[in-house]
Enzyme design. Structure first.
Site, PDB file in Angstrom:
ATOM      1  N   ARG A 150      -5.190  24.606  27.989  1.00  0.00           N
ATOM      2  CA  ARG A 150      -3.792  24.300  28.258  1.00  0.00           C
ATOM      3  C   ARG A 150      -3.035  24.134  26.942  1.00  0.00           C
ATOM      4  NH1 ARG A 150       0.433  24.832  31.635  1.00  0.00           N
ATOM      5  NH2 ARG A 150       1.299  22.901  32.470  1.00  0.00           N
ATOM      6  N   THR A 421       2.826  32.462  37.185  1.00  0.00           N
ATOM      7  CA  THR A 421       1.459  32.242  36.741  1.00  0.00           C
ATOM      8  C   THR A 421       0.603  33.377  37.320  1.00  0.00           C
ATOM      9  OG1 THR A 421       1.841  29.875  36.745  1.00  0.00           O
ATOM     10  CG2 THR A 421      -0.445  30.551  36.850  1.00  0.00           C
ATOM     11  N   ASN A 441       4.132  30.010  32.254  1.00  0.00           N
ATOM     12  CA  ASN A 441       4.957  29.131  33.088  1.00  0.00           C
ATOM     13  C   ASN A 441       5.970  29.955  33.851  1.00  0.00           C
ATOM     14  OD1 ASN A 441       5.460  26.628  34.228  1.00  0.00           O
ATOM     15  ND2 ASN A 441       7.115  26.186  32.823  1.00  0.00           N
ATOM     16  N   SER A 492      -0.402  20.211  34.782  1.00  0.00           N
ATOM     17  CA  SER A 492      -0.407  21.537  35.403  1.00  0.00           C
ATOM     18  C   SER A 492      -0.790  21.416  36.865  1.00  0.00           C
ATOM     19  CB  SER A 492      -1.422  22.438  34.687  1.00  0.00           C
ATOM     20  OG  SER A 492      -1.619  23.640  35.397  1.00  0.00           O
ATOM     21  N   GLY A 514       1.891  30.162  41.412  1.00  0.00           N
ATOM     22  CA  GLY A 514       2.846  29.606  42.359  1.00  0.00           C
ATOM     23  C   GLY A 514       3.432  28.270  41.996  1.00  0.00           C
ATOM     24  N   GLY A 515       3.275  27.803  40.722  1.00  0.00           N
ATOM     25  CA  GLY A 515       3.868  26.528  40.353  1.00  0.00           C
ATOM     26  C   GLY A 515       3.368  25.403  41.234  1.00  0.00           C
TER      27      GLY A 515
END
Length: 613
Positions: A150, A421, A441, A492, A514-515
């Protein structure tokens, strides 16, 4: 091989099993070449009680009659199948890169690395070397590992860096140089290779380098580039690559990314050090200086990819292996599963009013905890043991009224991520499995291409709570645990997940972009498979719904719920909102008891499943 990594790596393994060094057995994979490309789909489901089929890997069966009448993805195409390895990603060229490595004798980790770098070229909306992500690994010997690559906040980042003089959140966390966190993808891929790879590092980048020298654009990429033209126009280096001459590209045109090819060549010969030091790092820092960004040479030199202990939860006889913090995915998924485990969901029926009501009430409670407690474990104390306990899930379940929607305000403790993503799943001949979710993002990240180096930078800083209690680009309202701090990893929702069957085989490898919807989509994949017995392609194609506590709304895909179900959920007090488009792009591999692999590519994203024998 790249030079030895200079980065200290913390290794914490599931159930005290050390994160593995390379073992000779991973090098010897015999592969006969058969490629099957099926971006297929299969049908099923009307919300009436269903016959449980045990998660079969093929066909739609009776499910073809059960999807809502208006559901666009209700077709009977089977998944790809293979007795050997399988690669499923959002792009056929990227899947082909992974298959190429498997054919060359590489293992699942090698193939995943090749897919990661290929996506940076062929799917720049989300594929990246300028972003980050998470990898979940389960080896054939049952060793498990979670790799956190990350992004981190730059050392000059401050808590209020995205607020204007009046205290309002600006768009600087979403577009432009200040939106970028310190990239982790290259360090993550090198660390995965150092621990688990088998082929030479240079070999794994060959497909991506070849693609960067020129590919024919598919319609989806051409449309995405055209849609981003206004954003790209603000940054000359970006426009020069993706909208040369200021015009929209057309499908079939040749996309050449010469600077990116040169960067990938440097990484191939010099390893991650070539990215975090030397001319590529100089180019990135110079780009920051041009646009007022914060990433420094010190930030790049200090980046580490970290092995962490995966979240492992048992659900109805299966083990679910998923991501630990700073991803909220594994903890939230575990909480969701523990809550619904108290109900015999298959008696209600897939997509029935009762089943959706129960799942939504679980989502409401789990997301309230996600938004309040979760963040970077190196910076905040997270009550993981409590959140994963069945006793805690029992208490939350006890507050669910089966006939009436709860109020999100009752569970919210926060004072008042993008569809772009991407995820890919890989399994090799020996049964080593890898699930990777990676991102910039938002679509095309910050929209900033590093001049002279050719890669896009992320806009992951928006995943922090720029102002705790204020929604980010996905509408997620987060608390102090995810406030901005220098060096911190932003929270995240990425949830790459591997399921282990009672007989010990890897049964399902899955994940999605898909956030904020990522976790609920993976949750539905698990329920579809275990509780309702949907075939894997049917499960991937099935319509989805989502609730994240705030806003207090059930979102559902266009045409994805029957009118009677919508009416009854509304009567129970739920606010219903139909999405304009789809939710997530799931890439799954199901392994049948006889060892056959079924690759289910999601037709929502033009995805591709490729297998070999």
């Amino acid at each position: 091989m790249p030079p030895p990594t200079r980065r200290a790596t913390r290794v914490i393994a599931a159930r005290t099993v050390p994160a593995p060094e390379r073992r000779p057995g991973l090098r010897h994979i015999w592969i006969a070449a058969l490629a099957v490309l099926i971006a297929g789909c299969a049908g099923g489901g009307t919300g009436v009680p269903a016959t449980r089929t045990g998660g079969a890997g093929t066909g739609a069966g009776t499910w073809a009659e059960r999807f809502p009448a208006d559901w666009e993805l209700a077709t009977d195409h089977p998944p790809a199948s293979s007795r050997g390895g399988m690669v499923v990603s959002t792009d056929s060229l990227a899947s082909a890169a992974g298959l190429e490595i498997l054919r060359a004798g590489g293992n699942a980790v090698d193939a995943a690395i090749a897919v990661q770098f290929a996506l940076a070229v062929t799917h720049p909306q989300a594929g990246n070397i300028g972003g980050g992500g998470f990898m979940i690994v389960r080896l054939a010997d049952d060793t498990r590992a979670a790799l956190d690559f990350r992004e981190r906040a730059p050392g000059r980042a401050t808590r209020d860096m995205y607020l204007d003089e009046g205290g309002a959140v600006t768009d600087a966390s979403r577009i432009g140089h200040l939106a970028a966190g310190v990239p982790g993808s290259v360090a993550g891929m090198e660390e995965a290779h150092r621990r688990l790879g088998s082929l030479a590092w240079e070999r794994l980048l060959e497909p991506a380098i070849r693609y960067a020298r020129g590919i024919r654009m598919r319609p989806r990429l051409a449309r995405a580039l055209a849609g981003a033209r206004e954003r790209f126009s603000r940054f000359p280096a970006t426009a020069a690559v993706f909208n040369p001459g200021g015009r929209d590209p057309e499908a079939g045109e040749r996309l050449v990314q010469a600077d990116l090819a040169r960067t990938l060549e440097a990484i191939a010969t010099g390893g991650a050090s070539a990215f975090y030091e030397g001319w590529i790092a100089d180019s990135l820092v110079a780009e920051m200086d041009r646009g007022g960004g914060f990433i420094s040479h010190e930030d790049l030199a200090g980046y580490e990819a970290v092995w962490r202990e995966p979240v492992v939860v048992e659900y109805r006889g299966r083990e679910i292996i998923s991501t630990p913090p700073p991803s909220s995915g594994g903890v939230t998924l575990a909480e969701l599963l523990h809550i619904v485990e108290g109900y015999d969901l298959d008696t209600f029926g897939w997509h029935s009013t009762d089943a959706i009501h129960i799942a939504v009430e679980a989502m409401r409670r789990a997301y309230a905890d996600r938004n309040y407690y979760l963040g970077d474990p190196d910076y905040v104390e997270i009550p993981v043991t409590r959140l994963l306990s069945r006793a805690y899930a029992d208490s939350l379940r006890g507050s669910i009224d089966l006939e009436r929607a709860s109020s999100s305000a009752r569970f919210n403790r926060v004072s008042a991520e993008s569809p772009e993503t991407t995820h890919f799943s890989v399994i090799d001949e020996m049964g080593n499995a890898v699930a990777v979710t990676t991102t910039l993002n938002g679509g095309f990240g910050s929209a900033v291409v590093v001049r002279g180096a050719g890669f896009l930078l992320n806009n992951e800083m928006d995943d922090f709570a720029a102002k705790p209690g204020t929604p980010n680009m996905y509408g997620l309202v987060q608390g102090e645990a995810n406030a901005i701090q220098p060096g911190k990893r932003m929270l995240s929702s990425m949830t790459p997940t591997i399921m282990v069957a009672p007989d010990g085989r890897t049964e399902l490898v899955t994940g999605t972009p898909g956030g904020g919807t990522i976790i609920t989509t993976v949750f539905q994949m698990v329920m579809n498979h275990i509780d309702f017995g949907l075939p894997v392609q049917t499960s991937v194609n099935a319509p989805r719904f989502h609730h994240q506590n705030l806003p207090d709304v059930i979102f559902y895909e266009r045409g994805g719920l029957h009118p009677d179900v919508i009416a009854e959920l509304t009567r129970r007090g739920h606010e219903m909102r139909e999405r304009n488009g789809y939710s997530g792009v799931v890439q799954s591999i199901y392994v049948a008891p006889d060892g056959t692999r079924f690759g289910a590519a999601d037709p929502r994203g033009g995805s591709a499943a490729l297998g070999h024998r």
